[in-house]
Design a protein around this motif. Structure first.
Motif, PDB file in Angstrom:
ATOM      1  N   UNK A 160       0.658  -1.230   0.107  1.00  0.00           N
ATOM      2  CA  UNK A 160       0.095   0.030  -0.050  1.00  0.00           C
ATOM      3  C   UNK A 160       0.959   1.177   0.155  1.00  0.00           C
ATOM      4  N   UNK A 161       2.031   1.227   0.448  1.00  0.00           N
ATOM      5  CA  UNK A 161       2.737   2.325   0.447  1.00  0.00           C
ATOM      6  C   UNK A 161       4.418   2.095   0.237  1.00  0.00           C
ATOM      7  N   UNK A 162       5.067   3.079  -0.136  1.00  0.00           N
ATOM      8  CA  UNK A 162       6.540   3.078  -0.649  1.00  0.00           C
ATOM      9  C   UNK A 162       7.487   3.330   0.388  1.00  0.00           C
ATOM     10  N   UNK A 163       7.327   4.697   1.008  1.00  0.00           N
ATOM     11  CA  UNK A 163       8.298   5.017   1.717  1.00  0.00           C
ATOM     12  C   UNK A 163       7.950   4.552   3.305  1.00  0.00           C
ATOM     13  N   UNK A 164       9.095   4.505   4.100  1.00  0.00           N
ATOM     14  CA  UNK A 164       8.948   3.680   5.407  1.00  0.00           C
ATOM     15  C   UNK A 164       7.935   4.241   6.278  1.00  0.00           C
ATOM     16  N   UNK A 165       8.093   5.922   6.224  1.00  0.00           N
ATOM     17  CA  UNK A 165       7.066   6.576   6.970  1.00  0.00           C
ATOM     18  C   UNK A 165       5.552   6.454   6.689  1.00  0.00           C
ATOM     19  N   UNK A 166       5.135   6.215   5.354  1.00  0.00           N
ATOM     20  CA  UNK A 166       3.883   6.181   4.894  1.00  0.00           C
ATOM     21  C   UNK A 166       3.613   4.406   5.320  1.00  0.00           C
ATOM     22  N   UNK A 167       4.635   3.585   5.340  1.00  0.00           N
ATOM     23  CA  UNK A 167       4.147   2.406   5.555  1.00  0.00           C
ATOM     24  C   UNK A 167       3.963   2.089   7.102  1.00  0.00           C
ATOM     25  N   UNK A 168       4.764   2.843   7.893  1.00  0.00           N
ATOM     26  CA  UNK A 168       4.337   2.788   9.406  1.00  0.00           C
ATOM     27  C   UNK A 168       2.972   3.248   9.608  1.00  0.00           C
ATOM     28  N   UNK A 169       2.629   4.406   8.977  1.00  0.00           N
ATOM     29  CA  UNK A 169       1.535   4.870   9.315  1.00  0.00           C
ATOM     30  C   UNK A 169       0.378   4.195   8.740  1.00  0.00           C
ATOM     31  N   UNK A 170       0.547   3.580   7.622  1.00  0.00           N
ATOM     32  CA  UNK A 170      -0.513   2.829   6.893  1.00  0.00           C
ATOM     33  C   UNK A 170      -0.717   1.494   8.072  1.00  0.00           C
ATOM     34  N   UNK A 171       0.302   0.914   8.663  1.00  0.00           N
ATOM     35  CA  UNK A 171       0.165  -0.123   9.594  1.00  0.00           C
ATOM     36  C   UNK A 171      -0.612   0.178  10.749  1.00  0.00           C
ATOM     37  N   UNK A 172      -0.327   1.443  11.324  1.00  0.00           N
ATOM     38  CA  UNK A 172      -0.829   1.719  12.475  1.00  0.00           C
ATOM     39  C   UNK A 172      -2.425   1.555  12.367  1.00  0.00           C
ATOM     40  N   UNK A 173      -2.805   2.227  11.250  1.00  0.00           N
ATOM     41  CA  UNK A 173      -4.185   2.167  11.041  1.00  0.00           C
ATOM     42  C   UNK A 173      -4.613   0.889  10.578  1.00  0.00           C
ATOM     43  N   UNK A 174      -4.017  -0.067   9.832  1.00  0.00           N
ATOM     44  CA  UNK A 174      -4.509  -1.266   9.517  1.00  0.00           C
ATOM     45  C   UNK A 174      -4.721  -2.285  10.620  1.00  0.00           C
ATOM     46  N   UNK A 175      -3.960  -2.155  11.540  1.00  0.00           N
ATOM     47  CA  UNK A 175      -3.811  -2.915  12.674  1.00  0.00           C
ATOM     48  C   UNK A 175      -5.203  -2.864  13.579  1.00  0.00           C
ATOM     49  N   UNK A 176      -5.783  -1.761  13.436  1.00  0.00           N
ATOM     50  CA  UNK A 176      -7.122  -1.458  13.941  1.00  0.00           C
ATOM     51  C   UNK A 176      -8.277  -1.948  13.338  1.00  0.00           C
ATOM     52  N   UNK A 177      -8.123  -2.559  11.985  1.00  0.00           N
ATOM     53  CA  UNK A 177      -9.273  -3.250  11.245  1.00  0.00           C
ATOM     54  C   UNK A 177      -9.962  -4.135  11.876  1.00  0.00           C
ATOM     55  N   UNK A 178     -11.215  -4.369  11.960  1.00  0.00           N
ATOM     56  CA  UNK A 178     -12.132  -5.280  12.829  1.00  0.00           C
ATOM     57  C   UNK A 178     -11.996  -6.514  11.737  1.00  0.00           C
ATOM     58  N   UNK A 179     -11.599  -7.687  12.165  1.00  0.00           N
ATOM     59  CA  UNK A 179     -11.857  -8.814  11.240  1.00  0.00           C
ATOM     60  C   UNK A 179     -13.252  -8.952  10.755  1.00  0.00           C
ATOM     61  N   UNK A 180     -14.289  -8.694  11.461  1.00  0.00           N
ATOM     62  CA  UNK A 180     -15.737  -8.925  11.126  1.00  0.00           C
ATOM     63  C   UNK A 180     -15.968  -7.825  10.044  1.00  0.00           C
ATOM     64  N   UNK A 181     -15.415  -6.718   9.862  1.00  0.00           N
ATOM     65  CA  UNK A 181     -15.711  -5.826   9.044  1.00  0.00           C
ATOM     66  C   UNK A 181     -15.588  -6.303   7.355  1.00  0.00           C
ATOM     67  N   UNK A 182     -14.794  -7.534   7.169  1.00  0.00           N
ATOM     68  CA  UNK A 182     -14.503  -8.033   5.779  1.00  0.00           C
ATOM     69  C   UNK A 182     -16.127  -8.232   5.275  1.00  0.00           C
ATOM     70  N   UNK A 183     -16.961  -8.732   6.097  1.00  0.00           N
ATOM     71  CA  UNK A 183     -18.301  -8.970   5.477  1.00  0.00           C
ATOM     72  C   UNK A 183     -18.942  -7.848   4.931  1.00  0.00           C
TER      73      UNK A 183
END
Length: 262
Positions: A160-183
């Protein structure tokens, strides 16, 4: 930004300012939330009225009811514009947000001042083979998420991202995504190849980062063939979420797009 819960829906949206003439709506990528646009909020809030949403199942839009699904997002966005008395709006969508932005434009073209889609594809003319390949890769990613959201987020940030800073910011948001929301993403394909692209009464900008996956670069090329009047930008030193990798270049590109369109 002020957060507002849309009545009779799961959607929370965010507004910064109402004193300017024109409005911008930001629609984020999958598995993160509206904060992926924080650099854009800071840049544009003194020049435009800025609005963002959390897509169903993401961020603060998780208070769902039976029957709620992502194919209702355009209706909910329409309701938000009605509540806020907005007649026309600039729309920026990234990845999943680009799909939802197009779906809204298909349904409510008279409300669109301009449309900008990054890291997406032409949902009105999506090649069947490319669609199957994309679906297979998405399924593989979802299987990782079933076992571990952290494992999923570590893999996803590099796509999703190329730079280290953007990757870390993306990860910090992604980790909060609830599994149930895939539905809530199951009905996403109902938006694809459903409408024919007519004459657009607003300007269209499409693009991605130069380090995005090859399939995305090909999708942008095919979209340009389908709509030769659209504008194309490929951001250097950026990946799928170019607005996070190269925010200054992204912001200046958007401002130039809107100014020249006028």
């Amino acid at each position: 930004m002020k957060s507002i819960k849309l009545a009779n829906s799961p959607i929370t949206y965010f507004i910064s300012g109402t004193e300017h003439t024109e409005w911008i709506l930001f629609i984020h990528a999958a598995f993160v939330n509206h904060n992926m646009f924080k650099a854009q909020f800071e840049y544009f809030q003194n020049k435009y009225n800025v609005m963002a949403i959390d897509i169903i199942g993401h961020g603060q839009s998780t208070d769902t009811r039976k029957g709620d699904s992502i194919d209702k997002m355009s209706e909910w966005i329409f309701d938000i514009l009605k509540v806020e008395n907005i007649e026309k709006i600039h729309i920026i969508g990234v990845s999943l947000g680009a799909i939802l932005a197009q779906d809204f434009a298909n349904r409510y073209p008279n409300l669109v001042r301009s449309l900008a889609c990054f890291g997406g594809y032409d949902i009105n003319n999506f090649d069947n083979k490319m669609q199957k390949d994309n679906g297979a890769k998405q399924m593989l990613m979802m299987l990782k998420a079933v076992f571990s959201i952290k494992w999923f987020a570590k893999t996803n940030k590099k796509i999703s991202a190329y730079t280290s800073q953007a990757q870390n910011e993306f990860f910090d948001m992604n980790i909060l995504f609830p599994k149930k929301s895939f539905m809530f993403l199951r009905t996403l394909n109902s938006m694809v190849n459903k409408h024919e692209t007519g004459k657009r009464n607003y300007p269209l900008l499409i693009g991605c980062g130069s380090f995005d996956i090859p399939m995305e670069l090909e999708a942008i090329k095919q979209w340009k063939i389908n709509e030769p009047n659209c504008r194309v930008v490929v951001f250097e030193n950026a990946g799928h979420c170019a607005n996070m990798d190269v925010p200054q270049e992204f912001n200046e590109t958007m401002e130039n797009f809107w100014t020249s369109a006028e």
